[in-house]
Design an enzyme around this catalytic site. Structure first.
Site, mmCIF file in Angstrom:
data_model
loop_
_atom_site.group_PDB
_atom_site.id
_atom_site.type_symbol
_atom_site.label_atom_id
_atom_site.label_comp_id
_atom_site.label_asym_id
_atom_site.label_seq_id
_atom_site.Cartn_x
_atom_site.Cartn_y
_atom_site.Cartn_z
ATOM 1 N N SER A 107 0.806 -1.225 0.000
ATOM 2 C CA SER A 107 0.000 0.000 0.000
ATOM 3 C C SER A 107 0.839 1.276 0.000
ATOM 4 C CB SER A 107 -0.942 0.011 1.209
ATOM 5 O OG SER A 107 -0.204 0.001 2.424
ATOM 6 N N HIS B 108 1.492 4.058 6.768
ATOM 7 C CA HIS B 108 0.858 4.957 5.811
ATOM 8 C C HIS B 108 1.311 6.396 6.044
ATOM 9 C CE1 HIS B 108 -2.746 2.232 4.472
ATOM 10 N NE2 HIS B 108 -1.578 1.856 3.970
ATOM 11 N N ASP C 191 -7.671 6.171 5.127
ATOM 12 C CA ASP C 191 -7.746 4.999 6.004
ATOM 13 C C ASP C 191 -8.952 4.968 6.936
ATOM 14 O OD1 ASP C 191 -5.390 4.313 4.857
ATOM 15 O OD2 ASP C 191 -4.138 4.753 6.605
#
EC number: 3.4.21.89
Length: 210
Positions: A53, A92, A152
């Site tokens: 990701s 992330h 997210d």
């Protein structure tokens, strides 16, 4: 009789030495890990990237080094966080940050300015309302994977729209080594490899004794 026991005592001494050396290695590794955790203020100062990701910034198997002593996580910073109720670290990027010196976006948009009333009890009520309006919120962030389309929000715990800097973050990425952690992924995805690895280690111990 003592001469006959001598080989057995020698083998026992050698076995005990190997056990003590192995215990020393484990205890040293544990102490180094705990020391690094205290230094970085992170429960997991080293993590492995488990998904794609964050490509192309990070690939699966990259080993990340974290730092968790900064009071804020700025927009653009890459962080590692744990979803509440789950023990899976997610790597992330911060795409939005607020708090400490500003209000939550939802709170700001939903609030209206209150007029100060002129007398007695009304003055105290208005003052309390103004104080409530100006209250600061804790530092919160919104994250997103570079290789993902959406943020997210769907990954967070139920009812959670943002991450809390103090409660949810494991740390911010300060360095990495490419592909080194891929062994961890292989062992996790293929449990039989653990058996093979243990067998190899056992064979090495037996060969060393001989």
């Amino acid at each position: 009789m003592l001469a006959g026991l001598s080989p057995h005592l020698s083998n026992l001494r050698r076995s005990l030495t190997q056990v003590l050396n192995f215990a020393l290695v484990l205890s040293t590794a544990f102490m180094m890990w705990k020391g690094l955790s205290i230094y970085t203020n992170s429960s997991s100062p080293i993590v492995v990237v488990l998904s794609g990701s964050m490509e192309p910034a990070f690939q699966r198997g990259d080993l990340l080094f974290l730092w968790n002593r900064s009071p804020r996580a700025e927009v653009g910073e890459i962080v590692v966080y744990n979803v509440r109720g789950k023990d899976i670290p997610i790597v992330h990027r911060v795409v939005r940050a607020f708090g400490d010196d500003e209000k939550s976006p939802k709170e700001t948009n939903g609030q209206k300015k209150k007029k100060v009333m002129s007398s007695g009890k009304k003055d105290s009520i208005a003052a309390g309302a103004l104080h409530s309006d100006s209250a600061l919120v804790s530092h919160r962030i919104l994250t997103k994977g570079d290789n993902n389309i959406a943020d997210d929000t769907e990954l967070y715990a139920q009812g959670q729209d943002y991450l809390d800097r103090k409660l949810d973050l494991v740390g911010s990425v300060r360095g990495y080594i490419p592909a080194v952690g891929y062994v961890t992924i292989m062992l996790s995805e293929h449990p039989w490899l653990k058996t093979v690895l243990l067998g190899i280690m056992g064979a090495m111990v037996i060969l060393q004794r001989e």
